[in-house]
Design an enzyme around this catalytic site. Sequence first.
Site, PDB file in Angstrom:
ATOM      1  N   CYS A 142       4.193   9.855   5.024  1.00 57.24           N
ATOM      2  CA  CYS A 142       3.499   8.842   4.304  1.00 57.24           C
ATOM      3  C   CYS A 142       4.643   8.130   3.169  1.00 57.24           C
ATOM      4  O   CYS A 142       5.599   8.483   2.967  1.00 57.24           O
ATOM      5  CB  CYS A 142       2.537   9.333   2.423  1.00 57.24           C
ATOM      6  SG  CYS A 142       2.111   8.660   1.647  1.00 57.24           S
ATOM      7  N   THR A 143       4.395   6.851   3.222  1.00 53.50           N
ATOM      8  CA  THR A 143       6.121   6.212   3.286  1.00 53.50           C
ATOM      9  C   THR A 143       6.415   5.972   2.213  1.00 53.50           C
ATOM     10  O   THR A 143       7.748   5.912   1.884  1.00 53.50           O
ATOM     11  CB  THR A 143       5.268   4.323   3.333  1.00 53.50           C
ATOM     12  OG1 THR A 143       4.443   4.666   2.852  1.00 53.50           O
ATOM     13  CG2 THR A 143       5.324   4.456   4.951  1.00 53.50           C
ATOM     14  N   GLU A 144       5.812   6.755   1.115  1.00 56.79           N
ATOM     15  CA  GLU A 144       6.251   7.039  -0.453  1.00 56.79           C
ATOM     16  C   GLU A 144       6.481   8.548  -0.404  1.00 56.79           C
ATOM     17  O   GLU A 144       7.653   8.637  -1.541  1.00 56.79           O
ATOM     18  CB  GLU A 144       4.968   7.400  -1.383  1.00 56.79           C
ATOM     19  CG  GLU A 144       4.778   5.994  -2.166  1.00 56.79           C
ATOM     20  CD  GLU A 144       3.334   5.373  -1.067  1.00 56.79           C
ATOM     21  OE1 GLU A 144       3.418   3.847  -1.183  1.00 56.79           O
ATOM     22  OE2 GLU A 144       3.035   5.926   0.152  1.00 56.79           O
ATOM     23  N   MET A 186       0.729  -0.539   0.138  1.00 54.84           N
ATOM     24  CA  MET A 186      -0.107  -0.027   0.088  1.00 54.84           C
ATOM     25  C   MET A 186       0.509   1.597   0.076  1.00 54.84           C
ATOM     26  O   MET A 186       1.044   2.097   0.982  1.00 54.84           O
ATOM     27  CB  MET A 186      -0.940  -0.500   1.062  1.00 54.84           C
ATOM     28  CG  MET A 186      -2.261  -1.495   1.586  1.00 54.84           C
ATOM     29  SD  MET A 186      -2.735  -1.612   2.804  1.00 54.84           S
ATOM     30  CE  MET A 186      -1.392  -1.960   3.735  1.00 54.84           C
ATOM     31  N   THR A 200       2.584   1.387   5.996  1.00 58.89           N
ATOM     32  CA  THR A 200       1.613   2.266   6.067  1.00 58.89           C
ATOM     33  C   THR A 200       1.631   3.618   6.227  1.00 58.89           C
ATOM     34  O   THR A 200       0.757   2.678   7.520  1.00 58.89           O
ATOM     35  CB  THR A 200       0.345   2.199   4.486  1.00 58.89           C
ATOM     36  OG1 THR A 200      -0.191   2.990   4.661  1.00 58.89           O
ATOM     37  CG2 THR A 200      -0.394   0.939   5.159  1.00 58.89           C
ATOM     38  N   ASN A 201       0.791   4.826   6.323  1.00 58.65           N
ATOM     39  CA  ASN A 201       0.321   5.325   7.441  1.00 58.65           C
ATOM     40  C   ASN A 201      -0.536   5.677   7.334  1.00 58.65           C
ATOM     41  O   ASN A 201      -1.172   5.533   8.961  1.00 58.65           O
ATOM     42  CB  ASN A 201       1.855   6.831   6.962  1.00 58.65           C
ATOM     43  CG  ASN A 201       2.749   7.007   7.281  1.00 58.65           C
ATOM     44  OD1 ASN A 201       3.187   7.366   8.691  1.00 58.65           O
ATOM     45  ND2 ASN A 201       3.792   6.891   6.775  1.00 58.65           N
ATOM     46  N   THR A 202      -1.409   5.535   6.354  1.00 63.57           N
ATOM     47  CA  THR A 202      -3.013   5.791   5.947  1.00 63.57           C
ATOM     48  C   THR A 202      -3.495   4.887   6.958  1.00 63.57           C
ATOM     49  O   THR A 202      -4.823   5.079   7.822  1.00 63.57           O
ATOM     50  CB  THR A 202      -3.826   5.692   5.048  1.00 63.57           C
ATOM     51  OG1 THR A 202      -2.691   7.210   3.741  1.00 63.57           O
ATOM     52  CG2 THR A 202      -4.632   5.684   4.631  1.00 63.57           C
TER      53      THR A 202
END
Length: 229
Positions: free
Chosen positions: A196-198, A10, A83-85
């Site tokens: 956000c990890t991205e 994700m 994932t953060n969200t």
Amino acid sequence: MKTIGMLGGMSWESTELYYRLANEAVRERLGGLHSAPVLLDSVDFAEIADLQRRGDWASAGRALAERASRLEGIGADLIVLCTNTMHKVIGDIEAAVHVPVLHIADATTAAVASCGIRRVGLLGTAFTMEQDFYRDRMAGHGIEVITPDAEDRALVHRVIFDELVHGVVDPRSRQAYGRVVERLVARGAEGVILGCTEIELLVGQDDCAVPVFPTAAIHVAAAVEMALT
């Protein structure tokens, strides 16, 4: 070493980062041919993203809880949600397993507090920036979280979903994020969370004048520490 259960996908772009960082950290700590014992369950992000858009967090929570339970069942000694969200539904995951679940905001809070910072900017998806599950978690530890204004939030969110989750790293977006950070600093942010990890694929410490807290790297470090102790 304990086995790290990674619940990822994700997006897979940032999950790849989790896997690499975990193995690099174990090699650095133990040397030789050592690598991280990891069990990885990578979901179809399209399905989770659709539930996010529809606000069906209950279904998302059930789906991730089931996957986490499977990881535990095949030998994971701890769980990290990559994932953060989706930490919005971390309670569902915690209730489904008996092993520790490392909360990304707790690890990030510790990193921020260790720098003596009490007011920090947060970049992430619109869900993370606009809902309270992340900032309230940090506020409980005395960290004030501020987010960009509406226009900047839309920009940050768009770059994540239109570019970063597809592996697109655009220097123009890096510059745009830099300007967003500058506006947060002007409002009193002493540091900035890459929530956000991205975002870690796009922005690093060299791009910001204040301390940067890359949540994927912080989360992985906490997981490796637990795996080795």
